[in-house]
Structure formats: structure tokens, C-alpha cells
Design an enzyme around this catalytic site. Structure first.
Site, short mmCIF file in Angstrom:
data_model
loop_
_atom_site.label_atom_id
_atom_site.label_comp_id
_atom_site.label_asym_id
_atom_site.label_seq_id
_atom_site.Cartn_x
_atom_site.Cartn_y
_atom_site.Cartn_z
CD GLU A 186 -4.02 -3.21 -2.20
OE1 GLU A 186 -3.13 -2.36 -2.07
OE2 GLU A 186 -3.78 -4.41 -2.46
CD1 TRP A 198 -1.86 -5.65 0.98
CD2 TRP A 198 0.11 -5.66 2.03
NE1 TRP A 198 -1.12 -6.73 0.51
CE2 TRP A 198 0.10 -6.75 1.14
CE3 TRP A 198 1.26 -5.45 2.81
CZ2 TRP A 198 1.16 -7.63 1.00
CZ3 TRP A 198 2.34 -6.33 2.67
CH2 TRP A 198 2.28 -7.40 1.78
CD1 TRP A 213 22.82 0.17 -0.16
CD2 TRP A 213 21.67 -0.62 -1.89
NE1 TRP A 213 21.78 -0.55 0.35
CE2 TRP A 213 21.05 -1.06 -0.70
CE3 TRP A 213 21.12 -1.01 -3.13
CZ2 TRP A 213 19.90 -1.85 -0.69
CZ3 TRP A 213 19.97 -1.80 -3.12
CH2 TRP A 213 19.38 -2.22 -1.92
CG ASN A 255 0.05 0.00 -5.25
OD1 ASN A 255 0.87 0.55 -4.51
ND2 ASN A 255 -0.22 -1.28 -5.15
CD1 TRP A 315 16.73 -0.49 1.19
CD2 TRP A 315 15.26 0.90 2.13
NE1 TRP A 315 16.87 -0.59 2.58
CE2 TRP A 315 15.97 0.25 3.17
CE3 TRP A 315 14.28 1.82 2.49
CZ2 TRP A 315 15.75 0.48 4.51
CZ3 TRP A 315 14.04 2.06 3.84
CH2 TRP A 315 14.77 1.40 4.84
CD1 TRP A 324 9.57 3.67 -1.09
CD2 TRP A 324 11.26 2.89 -2.34
NE1 TRP A 324 9.63 4.42 -2.24
CE2 TRP A 324 10.65 3.96 -3.02
CE3 TRP A 324 12.33 2.24 -2.94
CZ2 TRP A 324 11.10 4.41 -4.28
CZ3 TRP A 324 12.77 2.68 -4.18
CH2 TRP A 324 12.16 3.75 -4.84
#
Length: 438
Positions: free
Chosen positions: A262, A265, A293, A328, A346, A369
Site C-alpha cells: 500500500e 502504491w 458520461w 478503502n 470520474w 478514481w
């Protein structure tokens, strides 16, 4: 304006590194040989963009500065905290202190880059250098790259190279305490009140930054279950630098590969933002900006308040609205639902999270996102659409989490599903396919 301090000094500018221990820039400032004056600027460029006068992040920063100041006062020094625009504050500081150099830590966000260039130019006009250090990540910018020197855009090979390059040198703590005698002797300085900056005190229940070793050991097994208290909630402390990334990575390396992953990331998304700043407003994969969208405002509002009729989504949004935190796993589910079930851009969801999350950090929020929407550098493929019912069955089988946040679940008053899952799935697949096959 008369000078506050009689002899030449070095300024150390706190930003997203709100701690004294193991602070790289502060360490270098203290070792530079001049007395060090710590400063912090409540930056109006940032504060003016906040909607909520009770924004808890401002309360958090204010509280932490109070603790830092207390610590400095016990050492015969103080922190000089200002409120305003950095480009106006620095000329005032130069009039008040005979400054020979300014030290700070790197920040990789586009606004921070622009601000730092402006301040560096302003200082260089007075022949004052601005020195910056790496502090909030283990590896930055071009430190972990492919053999050809290009940045990685896929996480797995990046993480392999990251781990291969890791050694004790990168985890070594900066022994700031050895040099604290270099702090400039200062009378106690008052910190501007929240009220004077247009804010009110927000709710103060913040997670601590002391994490039981057992929680990290159990992290891989328990992290995906939102009904358990099994995540570290350290993201707030990493965001504002109230905990050291080096100390945390050392702990993770010894206790949990998954937890270390993590942290990798986090480095990955900071590196992506540095190399590809266009991700702030655009899809990493440009062809995804062709998606049409639906952007239905009524449906967006239902998602925001947690009233979609999908219990796991609603629980997550209500947790976010009430606490400034979201588990998360649930972040992924709610983001997938907004972008794929409702076909809402998004960027709308990203902006809402930016407003509400206590741990909001541009790089990770944007990366998360774009991952959920399928538009990012290392994204879930567009045909991967989370099924909220299966996610619930797998990660909240007893409905512990859902019942906590959606108490009316079994009542007739609970919202009907805003859209039928299978219909939404097919609509999403067709919309993405049409956009990408143009």
C-alpha cells in the site's frame, strides 16, 4: 518593519511534513550552521478554495502546529505561523529576519510546484537559495524507472523494481534531535486563530498515529472487511506528514508485505503525478475522454448523500459524510458505482472526495478514481464492473458495516435501487465500447 531576529538565520518552511522527528528538510536546515527559524504559512490559495468553514483538516493542522510549537517552546524556540499568500508572506519575512537560506521538503502537486518556483525566484532576487529535500515518499520522480529511463505506468513491474532497490539507506531516519540546539532562540509566538482565518473549530476526533504491531500483522487477512476495525487509518498522518514514511515502511517491511504494498502504491501515484501532471484534469488514457458520461445531477446527489438503494454504496457515502473517512474497499465500490453504474464522470466523484476526505491527497485520490473508472495508467479494465451485491456478500456478509450506516435497511423507507444492476452493467459496456471504438 523592524527585524525580529538580530543575526543571520536559516528558515525552515513546514508544509506537509508536520513533525520534528525524522524530518529531512529540517535536518538539513539545522545542519547548515545558522540558527533555524521554523515557519508555516496557512496558504490562502488553498484555504480560499475550501467550502466548509468547519473543515476538519484545517482544525487538524492548527492543532498539530500547536503541539509543534509547544515542543519548540520547551527548547527555547517557537514557530512563526503566518496566514496569507506565500508570495506576499516571504517579502515580509525577509524584512523581519536576516535570511541566508530557506529549506523545505519536496511537494509533487502542480500547484505546489508552481508556488515553489515563484518563491525560489523571489528569494533568488535577494540571492537567497531555496533548498528542498525528499521527505514524504521513499522513492520519488525518476528514482524508480525502467531500464530505458522511462517512468513505469503499470504498478506490478514498478513495485518489483521498487522492492529490488530498497535498502537500509532509504529507510534511515534523520537524527534531527542531535541538532535541535541549532534552533533560533525565540520568544513564544502566537498562532493565528481559526476564527481570524475565517474558520471554526471542526469535530476533533482524529485517528492516532501509534499503530499496534498486531494490526499490521493481520492487515492482509482483514483489510478488506469494512465491518472490522482492521485498517491503520494512517493515511491522514501520511498526508500531513505527522508520521514518518521511513519509520512506517521499516515497520511494514518487518511485519506485512501487503501493508508495504500500500505504501508502494502511494509512491507510485506520486511518481505518476510528477511525470504526467495532465492527469489532474484529463484521463491518463486520452481515448477515455471520448466517453459520453450521462452526468445526471439528481443521481449524483443521491450518490453523494448515500441514497442510491445499494446498501454498501450508501453506507460508504454516509461514513464519508459523517467522519471524513471511508474504508478503502468501499472507496473502490462507491467509485465504480458512480462511474460505471451511473455513468457519471470520474472527475465529479474525485472532486467530491477531495472536499470530504480528511486524508485527501491529490495523487492517490486521482489515481484511485482513474483506476475505478478504467481511465488511468494501471486501471481495472473497463469491463470490470464491481457488483455491489457480490462485494457485500464477500466483504460484509453479516451486514455489520451496512447496518451501522444504513439503520433503515429493512424499513420500507429505505430507497429503492436507483438503477438495476444488470441493465447498468450492459449500458456501461456499450457506452465504453462506443467511445473506445471510434
Amino acid at each position: 518593519m523592524s527585524q525580529i531576529y538580530p543575526e543571520p538565520v536559516t528558515l525552515f518552511w513546514f508544509r506537509r511534513d508536520l513533525r520534528i522527528e525524522d524530518n529531512a528538510g529540517l535536518y538539513y536546515a539545522l545542519r547548515s550552521g545558522r540558527p533555524v527559524v521554523p515557519i508555516f504559512i496557512f496558504d490562502r490559495h488553498i484555504l480560499d478554495s475550501l467550502d466548509d468553514p468547519e473543515d476538519r483538516r484545517v482544525t487538524f493542522i492548527h492543532d498539530i502546529l500547536g503541539l509543534i510549537n509547544k515542543n519548540l517552546i520547551s527548547k527555547g524556540s517557537s514557530i512563526d505561523v503566518r496566514y496569507g499568500l506565500p508570495e506576499e508572506i516571504f517579502p515580509a519575512l525577509l524584512k523581519e529576519y536576516p535570511v541566508t537560506a530557506v529549506y523545505t521538503n519536496h511537494d509533487y502537486e502542480p500547484y505546489a510546484q508552481q508556488r515553489d518556483r515563484k518563491i525560489a525566484n523571489l528569494l533568488s532576487a535577494s540571492k537567497i537559495p531555496l533548498y528542498t529535500a525528499k521527505d514524504q515518499v521513499i522513492f520519488e520522480k525518476g528514482e524508480v524507472v525502467k531500464d530505458d529511463g522511462k517512468p513505469y505506468t503499470v504498478f506490478t513491474p514498478y513495485s518489483k523494481r521498487w522492492r529490488a532497490q530498497l535498502n537500509d539507506f532509504y529507510l534511515k531516519s534523520y537524527p534531527v534531535h542531535k541538532y535541535l540546539k541549532q534552533l533560533a532562540p525565540m520568544k513564544e509566538r502566537a498562532i493565528p486563530s481559526l476564527k481570524s482565518m475565517g474558520f471554526k473549530e471542526g469535530e476533533r476526533e482524529f485517528p492516532g498515529n501509534e499503530i499496534p504491531a498486531q494490526l499490521i500483522r493481520d492487515y492482509a487477512r482483514q483489510r478488506d472487511f469494512p465491518g472490522l476495525d482492521a485498517t491503520t487509518r494512517l493515511s491522514l498522518h501520511l498526508r500531513f506528514g505527522t508520521t514518518s514514511i521511513r519509520q512506517l515502511a521499516t515497520q511494514a517491511k518487518d511485519l506485512s508485505e501487503k501493508f508495504l504494498n500500500e505504501l508502494i502504491w502511494r509512491d507510485f501515484y506520486q511518481m505518476i503525478l510528477w511525470h504526467f501532471p495532465q492527469v489532474v484534469g484529463q484521463s491518463f488514457k486520452p481515448e477515455y475522454d471520448r466517453i459520453r458520461w450521462r452526468n445526471n445531477e439528481k443521481e449524483f446527489e443521491a450518490w453523494c448523500v448515500g441514497n442510491t438503494g445499494y446498501p454498501i454504496v450508501d453506507a460508504g457515502m454516509r461514513e464519508l459524510n459523517e467522519t471524513g473517512f471511508m474504508h478503502n474497499r468501499v472507496r473502490m465500490i462507491t467509485a465504480s458505482f458512480l462511474t460505471k453504474h451511473l455513468l457519471i464522470d470520474w472527475r465529479w466523484g474525485e472532486a467530491y472526495f477531495a472536499k470530504k476526505l480528511l486524508d485527501y491527497e491529490l495523487a492517490s485520490n486521482n489515481g484511485g478514481w482513474q483506476w475505478a473508472a478504467g481511465t488511468g495508467c494501471d486501471a481495472a479494465p473497463y469491463f470490470r464492473i464491481f457488483n455491489p451485491y457480490l462485494q457485500t456478500k464477500k466483504f460484509d456478509p453479516e451486514l455489520t458495516y451496512i447496518r451501522k450506516w444504513v439503520p433503515e435497511l429493512e424499513e420500507l423507507t429505505y430507497a429503492k435501487p436507483i438503477v438495476e444492476h444488470e441493465y447498468a452493467r450492459q449500458r456501461c459496456l456499450e457506452t465504453y465500447k462506443n467511445a473506445l471504438n471510434k
